[in-house]
Write a protein that holds these residues in place. Structure first.
Motif, mmCIF file in Angstrom:
data_model
loop_
_atom_site.group_PDB
_atom_site.id
_atom_site.type_symbol
_atom_site.label_atom_id
_atom_site.label_comp_id
_atom_site.label_asym_id
_atom_site.label_seq_id
_atom_site.Cartn_x
_atom_site.Cartn_y
_atom_site.Cartn_z
ATOM 1 N N UNK A 220 2.897 -8.613 -12.118
ATOM 2 C CA UNK A 220 2.010 -7.804 -13.317
ATOM 3 C C UNK A 220 1.256 -7.087 -12.401
ATOM 4 N N UNK A 221 0.756 -7.530 -11.220
ATOM 5 C CA UNK A 221 -0.108 -6.621 -10.310
ATOM 6 C C UNK A 221 0.937 -5.596 -9.644
ATOM 7 N N UNK A 222 1.900 -6.076 -9.196
ATOM 8 C CA UNK A 222 2.913 -5.483 -8.345
ATOM 9 C C UNK A 222 3.465 -4.167 -8.870
ATOM 10 N N UNK A 227 3.257 1.645 -3.685
ATOM 11 C CA UNK A 227 3.858 1.250 -2.472
ATOM 12 C C UNK A 227 4.941 0.038 -2.550
ATOM 13 N N UNK A 228 4.605 -0.701 -3.686
ATOM 14 C CA UNK A 228 5.553 -1.816 -3.922
ATOM 15 C C UNK A 228 5.203 -3.131 -3.416
ATOM 16 N N UNK A 229 3.889 -3.256 -2.606
ATOM 17 C CA UNK A 229 3.680 -4.234 -2.316
ATOM 18 C C UNK A 229 2.121 -4.538 -2.046
ATOM 19 N N UNK A 230 1.756 -5.744 -1.788
ATOM 20 C CA UNK A 230 0.340 -5.990 -1.733
ATOM 21 C C UNK A 230 -0.244 -5.527 -0.409
ATOM 22 N N UNK A 231 -1.472 -5.203 -0.404
ATOM 23 C CA UNK A 231 -2.264 -4.874 1.009
ATOM 24 C C UNK A 231 -2.190 -5.908 1.831
ATOM 25 N N UNK A 259 -6.204 1.375 -1.479
ATOM 26 C CA UNK A 259 -5.403 0.204 -2.720
ATOM 27 C C UNK A 259 -3.973 0.842 -2.753
ATOM 28 N N UNK A 260 -3.460 1.397 -1.688
ATOM 29 C CA UNK A 260 -2.036 1.800 -1.797
ATOM 30 C C UNK A 260 -1.781 2.736 -3.030
ATOM 31 N N UNK A 261 -2.687 3.606 -3.288
ATOM 32 C CA UNK A 261 -2.326 4.376 -4.293
ATOM 33 C C UNK A 261 -2.455 4.167 -5.831
ATOM 34 N N UNK A 262 -2.938 2.749 -5.929
ATOM 35 C CA UNK A 262 -2.709 2.250 -7.385
ATOM 36 C C UNK A 262 -3.750 3.084 -8.225
ATOM 37 N N UNK A 263 -5.150 3.635 -8.014
ATOM 38 C CA UNK A 263 -6.470 4.113 -8.614
ATOM 39 C C UNK A 263 -5.576 5.391 -8.869
#
Length: 282
Positions: A220-222, A227-231, A259-263
């Motif tokens: 659900x987070x991914x 980027x398709x991964x956790x930092x 945040x890998x582009x999340x926001x």
């Protein structure tokens, strides 16, 4: 070649694991003298041993403190000044994400209060006593040291966007850290004390992985991560290094989002990243 934190003194809370441990190692590699602070000393002592082994030219020590207790926070800052002579960098990184933290209907008051005690009051006290210590700093051109200092407070992307899974107390505490950091930055800017909030995205650290304890929660987070991964914790340590160093001398009051582009995302891409995550310093 001198490191970016040469001769500076850094206090890092939550230094026994994750971002705190990686930052302790990275800061030491850049020439900082480091006080590793944690409520449990096992991880911090491991970090101390690695620093002493790898970077014998810097000084380091450990200190046991519960950031949910004002006396402990004050004692940690006093220890840094006593051992190293000053405090240039305060990284208020320690925090909790309680497994019983849920939505507004299910989160008990005791969970709310505990989360605020550690995640918010602990940061407030860290800022308070760091500011008092940094006001005593004198300029030393020979060592490349300046007046004031840098305070870094770990907030979170959930302070800006909200979480995909219910964790109300945690989200509220991190939103408060963000607001507090901005105000302190304005109040103390002319003293040369910079205050910035570091906002990590979902990381592959024990704090989050213990919370995302099922494949469903992790997926659900991914799905929200471009980027398709956790930092990785080391990626946040590198961001903290920038905020701690003179490279960010004109940066204060910022919400430094890593945040890998999340926001920034509305629709996200799935799949594996094209590049592997960076190598840990541990």
């Amino acid at each position: 070649m001198p490191g970016r934190l040469q001769n500076k003194v850094a206090l890092i809370t939550g230094a026994g694991s994750g971002i705190g441990l990686e930052s302790s190692l990275l800061f030491a590699s850049e020439g900082a003298n480091v006080l590793l602070v944690d409520v449990a000393l096992t991880g911090a002592q491991k970090g101390l041993g690695l620093i002493q082994e790898r970077y014998p030219n810097v000084k380091a020590d450990v200190f046991q403190a519960d950031v949910g207790k004002e006396h402990d926070v004050r004692a940690a800052v006093d220890k840094a000044v006593q051992v190293f002579g000053r405090l240039d960098i305060m990284f208020n990184n320690a925090g909790i994400m309680h497994p019983e933290d849920d939505n507004a209907l299910n989160t008990e008051e005791r969970i709310w209060d505990l989360t605020m005690q550690i995640n918010l009051k602990g940061v407030w006290w860290g800022c308070k006593y760091a500011i008092l210590a940094m006001r005593q700093n004198k300029r030393d051109d020979q060592l490349g040291l300046h007046e004031g200092g840098s305070i870094i407070n770990t907030a979170s992307f959930v302070a800006i966007r909200g979480a995909a899974t219910p964790q109300l107390a945690y989200t509220a505490s991190k939103g408060a850290v963000l607001a507090m950091s901005r105000e302190l930055a304005m109040v103390h800017a002319k003293e040369g004390i910079r205050v910035n909030a570091l906002c990590p995205g979902p990381l592959k650290t024990p704090l989050l992985m213990d919370f995302l304890d099922t494949p469903e929660k992790r997926d659900r987070r991914l799905v929200h991560l471009p980027m398709g991964r956790f930092g990785e914790a080391v990626e946040l340590a590198k961001a903290a290094l920038f905020l701690a160093s003179d490279d960010s001398s004109y940066v204060t009051g910022s919400d430094f989002i890593v945040d890998g582009g999340l926001s920034a995302a509305y629709v996200t891409a799935l799949g594996e990243p094209k590049l592997p995550p960076p190598t840990s310093l541990i």
